[in-house]
Design an enzyme around this catalytic site. Structure first.
Site, mmCIF file in Angstrom:
data_model
loop_
_atom_site.group_PDB
_atom_site.id
_atom_site.type_symbol
_atom_site.label_atom_id
_atom_site.label_comp_id
_atom_site.label_asym_id
_atom_site.label_seq_id
_atom_site.Cartn_x
_atom_site.Cartn_y
_atom_site.Cartn_z
ATOM 1 C CD GLU A 43 -1.569 -2.331 1.662
ATOM 2 O OE1 GLU A 43 -2.621 -3.144 1.673
ATOM 3 O OE2 GLU A 43 -0.439 -2.577 2.121
ATOM 4 C CG PHE A 51 -9.994 -9.677 10.843
ATOM 5 C CD1 PHE A 51 -8.840 -10.227 11.305
ATOM 6 C CD2 PHE A 51 -10.248 -9.588 9.469
ATOM 7 C CE1 PHE A 51 -7.830 -10.556 10.574
ATOM 8 C CE2 PHE A 51 -9.197 -10.158 8.640
ATOM 9 C CZ PHE A 51 -7.979 -10.414 9.188
ATOM 10 C CD GLN A 52 -7.398 -7.339 7.277
ATOM 11 O OE1 GLN A 52 -8.418 -7.014 6.800
ATOM 12 N NE2 GLN A 52 -6.411 -7.846 6.940
ATOM 13 C CE LYS A 63 -17.350 -6.313 2.016
ATOM 14 N NZ LYS A 63 -16.648 -7.613 2.253
ATOM 15 C CG MET A 118 22.395 12.562 4.909
ATOM 16 S SD MET A 118 23.560 13.751 3.957
ATOM 17 C CE MET A 118 22.344 14.349 2.726
#
Length: 593
Positions: free
Chosen positions: A68, A130-131, A180, A494
């Protein structure tokens, strides 16, 4: 009841009443009506409905990243290359949280981004389902606005508002979080053609008054050592032509931030190119010694100012910014002006022609600046091995300065800005406020999708590149011909530079290969990992170069390739980015050699 209601107008706005459809279909239709042609989206349980609707779209290309964050940075590349909002999409929970860095990056660099996330069913919100994460809550500090859409009928208007908010004024990210059940609800959507007034947000752009602008011109006419300091706001406003006209009418010397690279031709006699921690000596010293500093579309970031008490101590500061919260935040502005910068520059140019504006006599000041430019250019020493600076310089020559360049974060990011001389806006795409490693290659994919007519090359370091290396698969499968010039020094360069300068060269976990057998130009067998074999596994064409005699021919081969390509250049880790303003020092104390 929706705790975040959309403000309903007293009258019915103009628009289109669509046929009955699912919320997910209404969202896609609304995206199409905003002109969206590309979405970077990774599916999951809470966003499957959205993907099913995207499949049916004839106008939107959905590109599947391999993580993602990669998709979020592809949307960045798209947005930074075009000025239009980039769109990324993820599922709930870990899918959404993987976008947080991308959203914060867009917030810091004022990039228009619309991040759409699926959410669990409303009945499970707040129950550790969940999630499930409170994505609305956790992103509040890093967005222009967030929506948690609990009523399907609000979706079309939410989308219209989101794109307006992301792209208008000072651009930035907007989150749309959609449960959803809202995606699944069937209803008769209404698609508005125009926005009504947004509570707390003006639809018109602020414009400076003639009185303010005339006063600016009066101050300029009296200055002995004026400087024009510009930033990313010029690019966001599409005001580079207005900037050029204004600069030439006033004769002011000009410098800009890294976010402003490309707003003004670095070969123009008034240009000091870019300034800041690793910028030009001329730009830094000129700002520090100025008696009037006109800041247009920049925010006085700490990498520009160094120690604020030592920053332009003798200057009268005029600060143009569309976001009044930036006024006096970092540096005190004697004359803050809230205005759209494109309007202000254009109007001041007209006022110069209409009034008796006297161009200041700054010939002595310009001679001093030209002396600094001549005496202290960006420079490096050619030794036994190829240096990163040389590789970037060869890329600039072979691409004729016409490519869009993305970068990761580190030494290579600064060398790209120093040695690839950017003459057009939206050609240097880099994570500058947040400084996110792993930005470069996915951003190159997004930029190439947005600008297929341009060569797009990620100049990257091995530390940054490996953070989103999985997006090689996206480039291959989606046939996106983004390329990478990988400057491999086997170290976090760096951080190593700071260790060398300030920590007696003690290595605090900055070696990326075997510390007992460090790979490099003199030890090619120890290079780790083997990026050429990795690319082979992804089906990506790649080549390694360690000898100067092979560099230019290899660069031509990369540029001529009609496919994704990685050119790995092995460089020594001992090179430092100079000039450099050490922490706690002023621009006049910068390290030059």
């Amino acid at each position: 009841m929706n705790p975040y209601p959309i403000q309903q107008p007293d009258h019915k706005p103009k628009g289109l009443l669509g046929p009955h459809m699912k919320g997910a279909d209404a969202l896609v239709e609304a995206l199409e009506r905003e002109g969206v042609n590309t979405v970077f989206a990774y599916p999951g349980g809470a966003s499957m409905e959205l993907h099913q609707s995207l499949i049916r779209s004839k106008k939107i290309r959905t590109i599947l990243p391999r993580q993602e964050q990669g998709g979020g940075f592809m949307a960045h590349g798209y947005a930074r290359a075009t000025g239009k909002a980039g769109v990324c999409m993820a599922t709930s929970g870990p899918g959404a949280t993987n976008l947080v860095t991308c959203i914060a990056d867009a917030y810091m660099d004022s990039i228009p981004l619309v991040a759409i996330t699926g959410q669990v069913y409303q009945q499970f919100i707040g129950k550790a389902a969940f999630q499930e994460t409170d994505f609305f809550g956790m992103t509040l500090p890093i967005v222009k606005h967030s929506y948690l859409v609990l009523t399907a009928e609000d979706l079309p208007k939410v989308v219209k508002e989101a794109f307006y908010l992301a792209e208008s004024g000072r651009p930035g990210p907007v989150v749309i979080d959609i449960p959803k059940d809202v995606q699944q609800k069937v209803f008769e959507p209404f698609f508005p053609d125009e926005l009504e007034d947004l509570e707390g947000y003006k639809l018109d752009s602020p414009q400076a008054s003639d009185e303010e602008l005339i006063e600016v011109l009066n101050l300029l006419s009296k200055a002995k050592k004026p400087m024009l300091y510009t930033g990313g706001g010029i690019i966001s406003a599409g005001a580079h032509e207005e900037l050029k006209t204004f600069a030439e009418l006033t004769g002011l010397p000009i410098t800009h931030t890294l976010m402003g690279l490309g707003v003004f031709d670095p070969d123009h006699p008034q240009s000091c190119y870019w300034y800041g921690m690793h910028g030009t000596v001329a730009g830094n010293w000129a700002v520090c010694e100025s008696d009037l500093l006109l800041c247009a579309g920049a925010r006085f970031d700490d990498r520009i100012t160094g120690v604020v008490s030592k920053y332009a101590p003798k200057a009268y500061v005029i600060h143009f910014d569309v976001d009044k919260s930036e006024h006096n935040k970092n540096v005190h502005a004697h004359f803050p002006i809230r205005s759209d910068i494109k309007f202000a520059l254009k109007r001041m140019s007209h006022l110069i022609k209409e009034t008796k504006f006297e161009q200041p006599d700054i010939s002595e000041w310009m001679n001093t600046i030209h002396g600094w430019k001549k005496d202290h250019p960006f420079k490096y020493t050619k030794g036994e091995h190829i240096t990163a600076q040389e590789a970037v310089e060869v890329l600039y020559e072979e691409s004729e300065g016409e490519a869009i360049i993305t970068t990761g974060v580190g030494q290579h990011q600064m060398w790209a800005a120093q040695y690839y001389r950017f003459k057009e806006p939206r050609t240097y795409l880099s994570s500058l406020g947040l400084g996110t490693m792993g930005f470069g290659f996915p951003a190159a994919i997004g930029a190439k999708v947005a600008r297929p007519d341009k060569e797009v090359i990620d100049i990257d370091g091995d530390g940054s590149f490996i953070m989103n290396i999985q997006e090689l698969a996206t480039a291959k499968i989606e046939k996106i011909n983004a390329k990478c010039l990988l400057l491999n020094n086997q170290h976090l360069g760096m951080v190593v530079q700071w260790e060398d300068r300030f920590y007696e060269s003690v290595r605090g976990h900055t070696i990326l290969c075997d510390p007992e057998n460090i790979g490099g130009p003199d030890n090619l067998d120890a290079i780790y990992p083997d990026y050429i074999r990795i690319c082979e596994g992804f089906g990506i064409k790649a080549r390694r170069v360690s000898k100067r005699a092979d560099l230019r021919e290899a660069m031509k081969e990369m540029l001529e390739a009609d496919e994704p390509y990685l050119l790995e250049v092995i460089i020594p880790y001992t090179e430092h980015v100079l000039p450099m303003i050490p922490q706690g020092k002023s621009a006049m104390e910068m390290l030059i050699d």
